[in-house]
Design an enzyme around this catalytic site. Structure first.
Site, PDB file in Angstrom:
ATOM      1  N   ARG A 118      -6.528  19.819  24.278  1.00  0.00           N
ATOM      2  CA  ARG A 118      -5.575  20.940  24.348  1.00  0.00           C
ATOM      3  C   ARG A 118      -5.255  21.385  25.779  1.00  0.00           C
ATOM      4  NH1 ARG A 118      -9.009  22.590  20.264  1.00  0.00           N
ATOM      5  NH2 ARG A 118      -8.165  22.236  18.192  1.00  0.00           N
ATOM      6  N   LYS A 140       7.564  19.524  33.816  1.00  0.00           N
ATOM      7  CA  LYS A 140       8.058  18.718  32.690  1.00  0.00           C
ATOM      8  C   LYS A 140       7.237  17.439  32.620  1.00  0.00           C
ATOM      9  CE  LYS A 140      12.969  19.891  32.283  1.00  0.00           C
ATOM     10  NZ  LYS A 140      14.316  19.317  32.392  1.00  0.00           N
ATOM     11  N   GLU A 182      18.774  12.610  44.295  1.00  0.00           N
ATOM     12  CA  GLU A 182      18.250  13.905  43.816  1.00  0.00           C
ATOM     13  C   GLU A 182      18.240  14.913  44.966  1.00  0.00           C
ATOM     14  OE1 GLU A 182      17.775  14.203  40.654  1.00  0.00           O
ATOM     15  OE2 GLU A 182      17.071  12.287  39.848  1.00  0.00           O
ATOM     16  N   LYS A 224      13.557  23.802  43.942  1.00  0.00           N
ATOM     17  CA  LYS A 224      13.098  23.575  42.564  1.00  0.00           C
ATOM     18  C   LYS A 224      12.140  24.682  42.132  1.00  0.00           C
ATOM     19  CE  LYS A 224      12.069  20.441  38.998  1.00  0.00           C
ATOM     20  NZ  LYS A 224      11.873  19.074  38.557  1.00  0.00           N
ATOM     21  N   GLU A 234      13.990  25.920  30.956  1.00  0.00           N
ATOM     22  CA  GLU A 234      15.391  25.482  30.960  1.00  0.00           C
ATOM     23  C   GLU A 234      16.249  26.097  29.856  1.00  0.00           C
ATOM     24  OE1 GLU A 234      15.937  21.317  32.128  1.00  0.00           O
ATOM     25  OE2 GLU A 234      17.782  21.297  30.957  1.00  0.00           O
ATOM     26  N   ARG A 238      17.931  26.505  35.205  1.00  0.00           N
ATOM     27  CA  ARG A 238      17.276  25.220  35.488  1.00  0.00           C
ATOM     28  C   ARG A 238      18.178  24.044  35.138  1.00  0.00           C
ATOM     29  NH1 ARG A 238      10.919  23.374  34.500  1.00  0.00           N
ATOM     30  NH2 ARG A 238      11.185  21.279  35.333  1.00  0.00           N
ATOM     31  N   ASN A 242      20.418  19.393  36.397  1.00  0.00           N
ATOM     32  CA  ASN A 242      20.891  18.201  35.689  1.00  0.00           C
ATOM     33  C   ASN A 242      22.251  17.743  36.200  1.00  0.00           C
ATOM     34  OD1 ASN A 242      18.616  18.137  34.029  1.00  0.00           O
ATOM     35  ND2 ASN A 242      19.528  19.618  32.622  1.00  0.00           N
ATOM     36  N   HIS A 245      23.593  14.181  35.760  1.00  0.00           N
ATOM     37  CA  HIS A 245      22.674  13.441  34.896  1.00  0.00           C
ATOM     38  C   HIS A 245      23.288  13.019  33.567  1.00  0.00           C
ATOM     39  CE1 HIS A 245      19.738  14.375  37.899  1.00  0.00           C
ATOM     40  NE2 HIS A 245      18.782  13.783  37.219  1.00  0.00           N
ATOM     41  N   HIS A 249      22.847   9.283  32.977  1.00  0.00           N
ATOM     42  CA  HIS A 249      22.088   8.722  31.846  1.00  0.00           C
ATOM     43  C   HIS A 249      22.941   7.721  31.068  1.00  0.00           C
ATOM     44  CE1 HIS A 249      19.187  12.400  31.782  1.00  0.00           C
ATOM     45  NE2 HIS A 249      18.781  11.451  32.607  1.00  0.00           N
ATOM     46  N   HIS A 262      17.681   5.153  38.316  1.00  0.00           N
ATOM     47  CA  HIS A 262      18.084   6.500  37.911  1.00  0.00           C
ATOM     48  C   HIS A 262      18.927   7.190  38.997  1.00  0.00           C
ATOM     49  CE1 HIS A 262      17.764  10.464  36.111  1.00  0.00           C
ATOM     50  NE2 HIS A 262      17.273  10.928  37.248  1.00  0.00           N
TER      51      HIS A 262
END
Ligand SMILES: NC(=O)c1ccc[n+]([C@@H]2O[C@H](COP(=O)([O-])OP(=O)(O)OC[C@H]3O[C@@H](n4cnc5c(N)ncnc54)[C@H](O)[C@@H]3O)[C@@H](O)[C@H]2O)c1
Ligand SMILES: [Zn+2]
Length: 356
Positions: A118, A140, A182, A224, A234, A238, A242, A245, A249, A262
């Site tokens: 946990r 994340k 980025e 960030k 998000e 936040r 993206n 992206h 993607h 990427h």
């Protein structure tokens, strides 16, 4: 060495950036819970940095797990294999997991740390540009599912992030360049001064000049951290991170993951977003040109693959997480340094920019 903090109340943590930090026992020790430490890395990074890392941690009971390299191993199967090892070796709740590698290692090791018993302590030691400026900060964590990238995961913050810029010296040039997408993203969507600073320091950055690289990574992490502190999960701001992206993607998926990196796909995505912003009258033409020029100066692509038309993008964009209530949500720059989320972009506008 430079230091900053991600402010999240009781879950706040420091980020340290500088040269030779892999050898700084102090930085690690302050985040280690008890004796047992498990380093998770891969077979490319291990020969380069594992020994140094283990030497730094010699006062602890350190073991390691070496995964095969690559996004294709960021799976549930790998996740389960790591848990099996931890259980068989009787690692307890007071374990500390160290992620030594790029974003793939950080994401999977972080998800293991979030789930094992946990949740156990977790240290991010990012070794790629992308991981140092983006994925190691903000909590994340995830693995991929056959039906979608990063579809299984958790928000789980590390105890600390240790960024040794010397690691970038061994990074393949193409990976370095991809990570710069980025970096540029932060300038375009959030910080005009940083965008200008990048413009003024292209050659020094490419030459890995230590002071410049340290400043660059620090500024990205600070942005960030600022955004994550306001919107950890998000629900709002936040999402600005993206930028590029949704289109990126689509390129990655259409070309097959790994063929386009990427960051390369994100660079094109940023250009598409800027051009859509121009057709909507949100941004000046000159600013779009400046964005394209900076992307070009870092040798990143600014146009999608020749044969990829709007229909190819549309196919993938429907699956993208950024689609809410059937409307495509796009992050668009409203100038260099500011941006917003828009849900009112017509297909015609996207078609005119991408091409039919
Ligand atoms: N968690 C987040 O917020 C977040 C954000 C962005 C991206 N990501 C994830 O990050 C991943 C991409 O990360 P990445 O670009 O770092 O890819 P990566 O982890 O695959 O690393 C790129 C390549 O560089 C190698 N490498 C790493 N460090 C090296 C070094 N110092 N010297 C030589 N080689 C080195 C790796 O072994 C790999 O071959 C994706 O899975 C993506 O989903 C996560
Ligand atoms: Zn990204």
């Amino acid at each position: 060495m430079d230091k900053l903090a991600v402010q999240l109340g009781a879950r706040s943590y420091p980020i340290s950036i500088g040269e030779n930090l892999l050898s700084s026992a102090k930085l690690f020790e302050s985040a280690i819970v008890n004796k047992k430490v498990m380093i998770i890395t891969n077979n490319v990074v291990a020969p380069l940095y594992l020994q140094q890392c283990e030497k730094t941690l010699q006062n602890f009971q350190v073991e390691h797990i070496i995964l095969p390299d690559g996004e294709k191993y960021k799976t549930f199967k790998t996740f389960e294999a790591i848990l099996n090892t931890l259980l068989k070796k009787k690692y307890a709740r007071d374990t500390t997991i160290v992620a030594l590698g790029g974003g793939v290692i950080g994401d999977i090791a972080g998800f293991v740390a979030a789930c094992y018993q946990r949740g156990v302590a977790f240290i991010q030691v990012p070794t790629t540009v992308l991981a140092q400026v983006d994925s190691s900060v903000g909590g994340k964590t995830a693995v991929n599912h056959p039906l979608g990238k990063n579809m299984i995961g958790a928000f789980y913050q590390p105890q600390t992030v240790i960024i040794d810029i010397n690691c970038l010296k061994t990074l393949p040039k193409r990976e370095f360049v991809a990570g710069m997408a980025e970096v540029i993203k932060y300038g375009v969507i959030y910080d005009r001064n940083f965008f200008d600073w990048l413009n003024d320091n292209v050659d020094d950055i490419k030459a890995l000049e230590a002071d410049k690289i340290t400043y660059m990574i620090k500024r990205c992490c600070a942005i960030k951290a600022e955004i994550v502190a306001q919107d950890e999960k998000e629900h709002g701001i936040r999402a600005l991170l993206n930028l590029g992206h949704t289109f990126g993607h689509a390129i990655e998926a259409e070309q097959g993951y790994g063929n386009w990196l990427h960051g390369e796909a994100v660079a094109v995505g940023i250009v598409i977003a800027a051009k859509i912003a121009l057709t909507k009258g949100l941004i000046e033409r000159e600013e779009v040109e400046q964005i394209m020029l900076l992307i070009d100066q870092f040798n990143l692509p600014s146009a999608p693959p020749e044969l990829m038309k709007y229909s190819h993008f549309a196919k993938h964009m429907q699956l993208d997480k950024k689609v809410l209530d059937g409307k495509i949500r796009l992050i668009l720059p409203t100038s260099i340094g500011t941006g917003d989320i828009f849900s009112d972009t017509s297909e015609a506008a996207m078609q005119s920019v991408i091409g039919l």
